[in-house]
Write an enzyme that holds these catalytic residues in place. Structure first.
Site, PDB file in Angstrom:
ATOM      1  N   GLN A  17       0.814  -1.213   0.000  1.00 12.44           N
ATOM      2  CA  GLN A  17       0.000   0.000   0.000  1.00 12.44           C
ATOM      3  C   GLN A  17       0.848   1.264   0.000  1.00 12.44           C
ATOM      4  O   GLN A  17       0.316   2.367   0.070  1.00 12.44           O
ATOM      5  CB  GLN A  17      -0.924  -0.005   1.225  1.00 12.44           C
ATOM      6  CG  GLN A  17      -1.942  -1.123   1.214  1.00 12.44           C
ATOM      7  CD  GLN A  17      -2.752  -1.217   2.494  1.00 12.44           C
ATOM      8  OE1 GLN A  17      -2.594  -0.412   3.416  1.00 12.44           O
ATOM      9  NE2 GLN A  17      -3.606  -2.222   2.573  1.00 12.44           N
TER      10      GLN A  17
ATOM     11  N   HIS B 127      -0.997   0.070   5.710  1.00 10.11           N
ATOM     12  CA  HIS B 127      -1.384   1.057   6.724  1.00 10.11           C
ATOM     13  C   HIS B 127      -0.329   2.152   6.918  1.00 10.11           C
ATOM     14  O   HIS B 127       0.104   2.423   8.017  1.00 10.11           O
ATOM     15  CB  HIS B 127      -1.703   0.365   8.054  1.00 10.11           C
ATOM     16  CG  HIS B 127      -2.855  -0.597   7.974  1.00 10.11           C
ATOM     17  ND1 HIS B 127      -3.337  -1.261   9.070  1.00 10.11           N
ATOM     18  CD2 HIS B 127      -3.622  -0.993   6.922  1.00 10.11           C
ATOM     19  CE1 HIS B 127      -4.348  -2.039   8.712  1.00 10.11           C
ATOM     20  NE2 HIS B 127      -4.536  -1.881   7.398  1.00 10.11           N
TER      21      HIS B 127
ATOM     22  N   GLU C 204     -14.109   4.840  11.448  1.00 10.15           N
ATOM     23  CA  GLU C 204     -14.452   5.936  12.349  1.00 10.15           C
ATOM     24  C   GLU C 204     -14.237   7.301  11.722  1.00 10.15           C
ATOM     25  O   GLU C 204     -13.316   7.491  10.932  1.00 10.15           O
ATOM     26  CB  GLU C 204     -13.594   5.866  13.615  1.00 10.15           C
ATOM     27  CG  GLU C 204     -13.800   4.627  14.445  1.00 10.15           C
ATOM     28  CD  GLU C 204     -12.929   4.609  15.695  1.00 10.15           C
ATOM     29  OE1 GLU C 204     -13.051   3.643  16.463  1.00 10.15           O
ATOM     30  OE2 GLU C 204     -12.144   5.559  15.901  1.00 10.15           O
TER      31      GLU C 204
ATOM     32  N   TYR D 182      -7.194   7.485  20.810  1.00 12.85           N
ATOM     33  CA  TYR D 182      -8.411   7.111  20.083  1.00 12.85           C
ATOM     34  C   TYR D 182      -8.678   5.602  20.102  1.00 12.85           C
ATOM     35  O   TYR D 182      -9.578   5.135  19.419  1.00 12.85           O
ATOM     36  CB  TYR D 182      -8.355   7.696  18.666  1.00 12.85           C
ATOM     37  CG  TYR D 182      -8.585   9.191  18.727  1.00 12.85           C
ATOM     38  CD1 TYR D 182      -9.850   9.726  18.569  1.00 12.85           C
ATOM     39  CD2 TYR D 182      -7.547  10.057  19.069  1.00 12.85           C
ATOM     40  CE1 TYR D 182     -10.081  11.086  18.708  1.00 12.85           C
ATOM     41  CE2 TYR D 182      -7.767  11.414  19.216  1.00 12.85           C
ATOM     42  CZ  TYR D 182      -9.031  11.922  19.031  1.00 12.85           C
ATOM     43  OH  TYR D 182      -9.264  13.269  19.191  1.00 12.85           O
TER      44      TYR D 182
ATOM     45  N   TYR E 227     -11.086  -9.485  10.775  1.00 10.46           N
ATOM     46  CA  TYR E 227     -11.624 -10.054   9.541  1.00 10.46           C
ATOM     47  C   TYR E 227     -12.112 -11.483   9.747  1.00 10.46           C
ATOM     48  O   TYR E 227     -12.990 -11.966   9.038  1.00 10.46           O
ATOM     49  CB  TYR E 227     -10.580  -9.991   8.430  1.00 10.46           C
ATOM     50  CG  TYR E 227     -10.241  -8.572   8.033  1.00 10.46           C
ATOM     51  CD1 TYR E 227     -11.199  -7.743   7.463  1.00 10.46           C
ATOM     52  CD2 TYR E 227      -8.973  -8.053   8.254  1.00 10.46           C
ATOM     53  CE1 TYR E 227     -10.903  -6.430   7.124  1.00 10.46           C
ATOM     54  CE2 TYR E 227      -8.658  -6.745   7.914  1.00 10.46           C
ATOM     55  CZ  TYR E 227      -9.626  -5.944   7.346  1.00 10.46           C
ATOM     56  OH  TYR E 227      -9.319  -4.652   7.015  1.00 10.46           O
TER      57      TYR E 227
END
Length: 376
Positions: free
Chosen positions: A89, A156, A248, A258, A269
């Site tokens: 990614q 990520h 979120e 958070y 998953y």
């Protein structure tokens, strides 16, 4: 200046198909039909866009290319990028032109960079450069930040970057697949960070005086924030991917936790529960969450310039369900899903100088512009 930009944007929309700009159709919205115009295509995994003075754009491709798109829709590659670790990614990710770009010519961008001796060890970095007057290359490249530590995992990276009202820079880093480290202030994993434009640490960052904490951290306990924006009052917000459910939207406040991966409104998953539940003292609650997940990416608070009824609403793209979400109200809730043939795998959403909504479709490899349809 606003009138000049508005005229340039209209010229872009009116240019002929042979120049790369052509009508792509209409989509229905609760405010009436909207016209969607394809501005440019041919991109490979476009990730982010921002607006140049005079009606042009800059667009990143995750594979490691930066493009200038002229008002007639033609594309020109911009040279001068650093070495980019484009796998998984990672790659060339967000791009941001500051409010003073017309004078400074500065461009800020996030990307994944090699870290350590192993080929696939990488981390998120932030760099600044100046766009040459011909807008064909970057000069005076400076790396402002490199995360600690790097990772062999390819997911990520987070990487949205926003200029705050005071001129400092906020940007995001995801948990890199190492979930517990999002609760560890000694590294940059799973955080929103804040630096000055020269890469130094602002004197009022919340963890500056905490022993062992990384001084750039503004908030922590995030999974993978791929959307971040200021609201119309200048407050910072971000959205982040949950796992299976639990995407979120959060108002980001200095020094707050958070919750990831201790609390979440989603599951793994596999269906297994995450952490300790949905609430815990000392951990922030989201303003809104999606379940099931929409895999949100890109985020903007809309000014109301062309659709007054949408003033202050959040627009976010979906990477897994091919729509743009409109979120607003008190309490915050999803109000609408705008979808059509052009809204496949939306990576970025932005408001243009004229109030149009612009978005990037990975599915089409294209930049689109949305305006109220003539005759509504």
């Amino acid at each position: 200046m606003r009138a000049i930009l508005f005229a340039a944007a209209l010229a872009m929309a009116a240019a002929g198909a042979g120049q790369g700009v052509e009508p792509a159709g209409r989509v229905e919205t609760q405010a009436g039909p909207a016209e969607v115009t394809r501005i440019a295509d041919g991109f490979e995994v476009p990730w982010a866009l921002d607006f140049l003075p005079g009606g042009g754009l800059v667009v990143t491709e995750r594979g490691g290319r930066l493009w200038r798109v002229d008002p007639d829709g033609t594309r020109h590659e911009i040279e001068g990028l650093p070495d980019i670790a484009a796998w998984g990614q990672g790659g060339l990710l967000d791009v941001m032109l500051p409010r003073d770009f017309a004078e400074s010519r500065e461009v800020f961008f996030t990307y994944s960079t090699r870290m350590g001796l192993l080929r696939r060890q990488s981390g998120t970095a932030v760099a600044a450069a100046r766009l040459a007057e011909g807008a064909d290359r970057l000069t005076d490249l400076r790396v402002l930040f490199r995360m600690t530590p790097g990772s062999m995992e390819g997911q990520h990276y987070g990487s949205r970057i926003v200029e705050a009202t005071d001129g400092t820079l906020f940007f995001t880093i995801g948990d890199r697949g190492d979930r517990p480290e999002a609760q560890n202030l000694s590294n940059h994993i799973g955080t929103v960070l804040r630096i000055e434009r020269d890469g130094s640490v602002p004197a009022d960052n919340p963890f500056l005086d905490e022993p062992g904490a990384q001084p750039e951290i503004w908030s922590y306990g995030h999974r993978n924030p791929q959307g971040m924006a200021l609201d119309l009052d200048g407050n910072l917000w971000a959205h982040e991917h949950g796992a299976r459910g639990g995407d979120e939207i959060n108002r980001i406040e200095a020094g707050e936790n958070y919750g990831w991966p201790v609390i979440s409104y989603g599951t793994h998953y596999s269906g297994a529960p995450i952490g300790e539940g949905t609430e815990k003292p000392g951990m922030m609650q989201p303003e809104f969450y999606w379940d099931p997940s929409i895999a949100p990416s890109g985020m903007v608070f809309y000014s109301g310039a062309l659709w007054p009824e949408w003033r202050g609403h959040i627009f976010a793209g979906s990477l897994n369900s091919d729509f743009i979400a409109r979120v607003g109200g008190e309490p915050l809730r999803e109000l609408e899903r705008i979808s059509g043939p052009q809204t496949g795998r939306i990576r970025d959403v932005a408001e243009g100088p004229d109030g149009a909504l612009w978005f990037l479709s990975e599915t089409d490899g294209a930049v689109y512009r949305m305006t109220p349809a003539p005759g509504g």
